[in-house]
Design an enzyme around this catalytic site. Structure first.
Site, PDB file in Angstrom:
ATOM      1  CG  ASP A 132      -3.349  -3.736   4.982  1.00  0.00           C
ATOM      2  OD1 ASP A 132      -2.374  -2.966   5.134  1.00  0.00           O
ATOM      3  OD2 ASP A 132      -4.426  -3.367   4.507  1.00  0.00           O
ATOM      4  CD  GLU A 133      -5.986  -5.351   1.293  1.00  0.00           C
ATOM      5  OE1 GLU A 133      -7.117  -5.848   1.161  1.00  0.00           O
ATOM      6  OE2 GLU A 133      -5.762  -4.161   1.053  1.00  0.00           O
ATOM      7  CG  ASN A 134       3.527  -7.905   0.367  1.00  0.00           C
ATOM      8  OD1 ASN A 134       3.603  -7.646  -0.833  1.00  0.00           O
ATOM      9  ND2 ASN A 134       4.540  -8.343   1.097  1.00  0.00           N
TER      10      ASN A 134
ATOM     11  CG  HIS B 148      -2.108  -0.893   1.073  1.00  0.00           C
ATOM     12  ND1 HIS B 148      -3.192  -0.591   0.288  1.00  0.00           N
ATOM     13  CD2 HIS B 148      -2.354  -2.130   1.590  1.00  0.00           C
ATOM     14  CE1 HIS B 148      -4.078  -1.584   0.335  1.00  0.00           C
ATOM     15  NE2 HIS B 148      -3.586  -2.542   1.110  1.00  0.00           N
TER      16      HIS B 148
END
Lengths: 711, 711
Positions: A321-323, A258
């Protein structure tokens, strides 16, 4: 078919409203939100008038005086009673005596004593607290107690002994995807204080924007924000403003993923060497920091050090988060690094990154907070895990010895009704935890993600629903009466405007803009019959991006009207008592109203290019009203509809369930069940009440529309 | 009784609406306010879509870019069209080409060239101006031209060649009696720019407050303001904000009277040695500066010098009004001074004071502005006289060789309807002036006096009515079609919200607060049937002061609804055609609506201690509706009412005309005339149309209610 017994009727109606029946409580007479830990009604009333005087006892300071000043202004605005400019020096002569024991720390801290007591008799109100924050909360409760009757304004006599259930009660605002100006942030802080939320989680960096000034690395905000960022002066101002209201500020700098906006100015941080520009789309993207270069940690150490001069709170959120890991896989040097160290997976590499960041934070005297993904075996014990994976992941975190807070059931962008948010409990899956494990669940945060909110819409997306969550975090676990929550939510909805919150004003102005007129009566009636699809579902309708104007009808209306509950109750009344003339007439009137509204709406929707897309829903409203009226008529007459009726009518509801505009009918399942029940009722003529109730329950199950934006 | 001819009917209706009939004009199709000096409709439309591009030609600067940025944002918000972030560099490919000749001065000046031309064809719009201010105005016109149809948004093809009628077009805000925060001031500046007002007259000192920081004499603001003052940084910010919008800022420091708040900190300036405290009441008070001591001028010289560093405008207002002279008479030293110099009157002494101040201002390179009272034989030729005594005093000033601006007909606190404000003309009494004398009438200012306005009410007191005055100051003299003004005023009323103006939002929020509910439909209907009494009349009801909460129903509603005009038109239709079934039915429906509203209002008004005072008006509404229905029935039946009917029914209207609450019925005279006409109609059965029309005119005269808050 005879009358169903009261209990099954109640159960059915409740199931349709998704409300749990609870016995009537003396709290029902009160207007306080969140409900206090202990509230004992007294007898008599303290009348408010121009003789109202206020006195301080014990510790006092500028912060307390300022908060009392704000309270007095709100009291005056609400009641029209002219109050004196000066406070009394004589506690015996005062109607409100405020007693604070000590100063506490200059900035609120995790675990502060937030308790207070408030005793109101016919003669005097006494507010006592150990720390100023308790006084602040007590003043809010004082204002919420004000009621009126034919003689004027008063507070009911009451003894309140109050303290929070959880110490971490947060609101998360994503200012990364859409920037939110300081005045919006401040208004939300004022609103938070009203409902005793105490953590402002400020999401400051995202793929779509780097929103904070860095004097060390000015390219970050200069190149990564379109000029939309908070200056350090503004940040200090916000942190102080929050502290004055008993609110901690926990900043989030999401990493290692992100992070597109970071790389616009500092591509040296990235794992892939490409040209970066601010991300305009929404979703999960590949850009990710390079965790293998020492330079990365050097920069982050400097950056985080700078940030700790702005944010005094002991906690700092690093996202995590969300890698996708794709840019790691594509980089030979990174792969080599992993091989050399025996790191097998991306998750492993991220653990390595987290450990390095954790060391940096420890040296900076900060505790790390991160999303679920940071939970790995080597996570330091002091870290707090914020769960977006739900109650079970939360309980697991606590079992593994980590402090944890719950978020996912409280995502405001999913646009659930307040009831759904309200009933979700941080300890829902904690049943098998030992007490010391359960104690690690510190509370929760309600989250306003930023994909589809503008400064003009954020307030009516967050409020008043966040007040229901605030009650969940503050009040005793057994406070779960949905009807009473909605009763009090309607009151606080208006009171929130006293602190300047623009949620109703923004919505009203947007509707006026759409019709170019001050007369929005019809649009407001329509708005009450529809809900906006979840903000996540919005992009299934159109490929929105950061520049998409959020100015449509769906953007303009509150998150939740009253129609879902009202239609369910009315349908429930007829279904549980099919012979009731009153219930039938009530539904006929409702459907007639829909048809009238649909006809009246036509020219209004047609008058604006931006409103026209809703014409289809107005048409469906009329068709659904006709189908509903048929159903009521068959039911009342005890008559079976002709065979094709059911299929054609359910087909109408199926059509109406499909996404074509930004809004849907939140009561659609109630009308579906009504239609299905009208079809089946003749077959149950001679059945028992419980057989019919069982069948209704089945129909409720069968005809619920399972879309992700429904609950 | 036969049909009246069309002309007399129109005259009667118009007289009742106080509107002058004017022929329909092509401007009627347009939405621009103020009406341009020249507007020639073209053929075709320029459609707006996502391909919209913008290009600059010629001079450009940060101020112009910023104003274009604001325009693009408003365009996006209004239409929902996603516009590109970048401007085009190719004028041929742009849909809006902006051509500015030169930079002009950094700050707007009196007499600047404010003209612009705007040509819209189906393909492109071209905006040309000599100076940036012309571009700003042209952009406002561009936004106002936007219309919509079934295909979407467009601008009609048109050629506009525009410039103002008067160079001085002001809004005066009294921030002395009630302080108005900077954000309120800024919102008003944005609104001013929208309707091409160019002078912000900032009334900064009063008996009730000294509202500006003085670093030279800090006791002035520290002791004279309750802490409610503008810092010098804020003032500089406001002046720049205004300049960016083409607005000059003229500060007023009222002297020698209206100066109580000065004397709290600096009693040495006063004529009487007593203890001064900030005045809380409103009115005309005795405290006045001592014009005989040299120390007075020394202090004022220093103070005014300091102020000129903040306010760059060439003009500075010294007030000069409402000096009772009592403290001068009571001071032996002052009397001695007068004797010694042969000054016979207080006016003479004030002339002496003015001359001294005038000398100071001349040295500071400032021209003096003052209220009527400064006009004495020795007034310097450069001074500007602001008339609160009306058009005749204004003409006399111009005849005597002074520049002058008109204010009194534009006092917003008197709460006249927009029509009355609109039709007042600065040159109304200039008929006998020579052209060079008439040219000295520079324009006018609309004034918001501060006795009964709070930061929460000021915006709906000023707007949208000030837009009608703005048109008077800008547009050609013959633009006087009241109906068309109201049509466009309703449009601009909503567009004003685009720049952040809170007039409708504040009013809406205050109504919600009163009912503690989002449902204000009934209150809004009621609000449309009543007007707030003039703010001057408010103190006849109660001795208000600076601390009085301005939170009542009357404070909450807009200054003007539509009912006065609507009732007049409906009554006029029946009176001019008593046999019309349609006209009779229309009135019956209206009266029936009032009775329904009255009944529905009862529980609403009863639910709030602050609303309850309006119950009496709700009751009267029902009685008036019954009387009106009677009148319609008698009239339609051609039947004479029994003798006592007229008296008892007029008595109801008399009762309803008396002040008991903050609001009155602005249409009351129409109902009175209806009742009287119904009584007399049978006597005119065989009369000619013109005899009946004459009689109606007589009744209009006789039954008008001559209260000062009516017009």
């Amino acid at each position: 078919m005879r009358l169903l017994n009261a209990i099954s009727a109640l159960l059915l109606v409740s199931a349709m409203c998704a409300a749990q029946p609870t016995p009537v409580d003396p709290i029902d007479r009160f207007r306080v939100m969140p409900v206090p830990a202990s509230l004992k009604p007294g007898s008599g009333q303290m009348r408010l008038g121009p003789d109202f005087r206020l006195a301080f006892v014990g510790y006092t300071d500028a912060r307390l005086s300022a908060s009392v000043g704000r309270m007095v202004k709100r009291l005056t605005h609400r009641t029209g009673i002219e109050l004196p400019l000066q406070y009394s020096t004589d506690p015996a002569a005062a109607m409100l005596v405020i007693e604070c024991k000590s100063a506490g720390k200059p900035i609120p801290q995790f675990g502060d004593d937030e308790s207070y007591t408030l005793e109101v008799t016919a003669k005097q109100a006494k507010l006592k607290a150990n720390l100023p924050v308790g006084v602040l909360y007590g003043l809010e409760t004082f204002l919420q107690l004000i009621d009126s009757d034919a003689q004027g304004y008063y507070l009911p006599a009451v003894t309140i002994d109050d303290k929070p259930r959880f110490p971490w009660r947060g609101l998360h605002i994503d200012a990364g995807r859409h920037f939110q100006p300081v005045e919006v942030i401040k208004r939300n802080l004022d609103a938070m204080a009203m409902v005793k939320l105490n953590v402002f989680h400020w999401h400051l960096t995202e793929d779509q924007g780097f929103r904070i000034e860095s004097k060390k690395f000015p390219k970050l905000h200069e190149m990564g924000s379109d000029g939309l960022y908070y200056t350090q002066d503004q940040v200090r101002d916000v942190v102080q403003y929050a502290a004055d209201r008993g609110i901690r500020v926990v900043p989030e700098f999401d990493m290692p993923a992100h992070t597109t906006a970071w790389f616009v100015g500092m591509p040296e941080l990235a794992s892939a060497q490409r040209t970066y520009s601010i991300e305009r789309k929404f979703g999960v993207f590949d850009p990710v920091m390079d965790p293998t270069r020492e330079e990365t940690y050097k920069i982050l150490r400097e950056f985080l050090k700078e940030m700790t001069t702005l944010f005094p709170d002991a906690y700092l959120h690093i996202g995590g988060d969300e890698n996708t890991g794709k840019d790691w896989k594509a980089n030979a040097r990174i792969q080599e690094f992993m091989d050399k160290r025996g790191i097998k997976t991306n998750a492993g590499l991220q653990t390595y990154f987290n450990q390095r960041i954790s060391e940096i934070l420890t040296k900076l005297d900060r505790k790390m907070v991160g999303w679920d993904e940071i939970l790995t075996p080597d996570l330091p014990a002091s870290a707090v895990v914020q769960s977006w994976r739900g109650e079970k992941a939360l309980a697991e975190t606590a079992r593994l010895g980590h402090n944890a807070i719950l978020s996912s059931p409280y995502y405001l962008d999913q646009l659930q009704g307040a009831a759904k948010l309200y009933l979700a409990d941080p300890l829902a899956a904690a049943g098998e935890l030992k007490p010391e494990e359960a104690a690690r669940i510190l509370g929760g945060e309600t989250c306003m993600w930023g994909e589809a909110i503008s400064p003009e819409t954020i307030e009516h997306r967050i409020w008043p629903r966040a007040a229901a969550v605030a009650e969940r975090f503050w009040s005793p676990r057994n406070v779960r009466d949905v009807d009473d929550m909605y009763r009090r939510l309607a009151i606080i909805d208006i009171q929130l405007e006293e602190v300047g919150l623009q949620h109703n004003s923004n919505s009203g102005r947007m509707l006026r803009r759409l019709v170019e007129s001050d007369d929005t009566e019809l649009l407001k009636k329509f708005a009450n019959l529809v809900n906006l699809y979840s903000l996540g579902a919005r992009d299934t309708l159109k490929q929105d991006d950061q520049q998409t104007p959020l100015t449509r009808f769906g953007d303009s209306i509150p998150a939740e009207g009253t129609s879902r509950r009202e239609v369910a109750v009315k349908v429930g009344r007829l279904l549980t008592d099919p012979d009731s003339r009153e219930a039938a007439d009530e539904l006929r009137r409702m459907f007639k109203g829909w048809q009238k509204l649909s006809a009246e709406l036509r020219p209004v929707l047609d008058s604006s290019p931006q409103l026209r897309e809703n014409q289809v829903r107005a048409d469906e409203l009329s068709e659904l009203a006709a189908a509903g009226t048929d159903a009521v008529n068959y039911m009342s007459a005890g008559q079976a509809p002709p065979p094709p009726w059911l299929g054609t009518r359910i087909a109408i509801t199926d059509r109406a369930a499909r996404g074509k505009t930004l809004v849907y009918f939140p009561w659609l399942h109630s009308v579906r069940v009504l239609i299905a029940a009208a079809n089946d009722a003749p077959k149950y003529k001679d059945a028992t009440d419980s057989e019919w109730a069982m069948h209704l329950a089945l129909l409720c199950e069968q005809y619920e529309i399972h879309e992700r934006w429904h609950w």
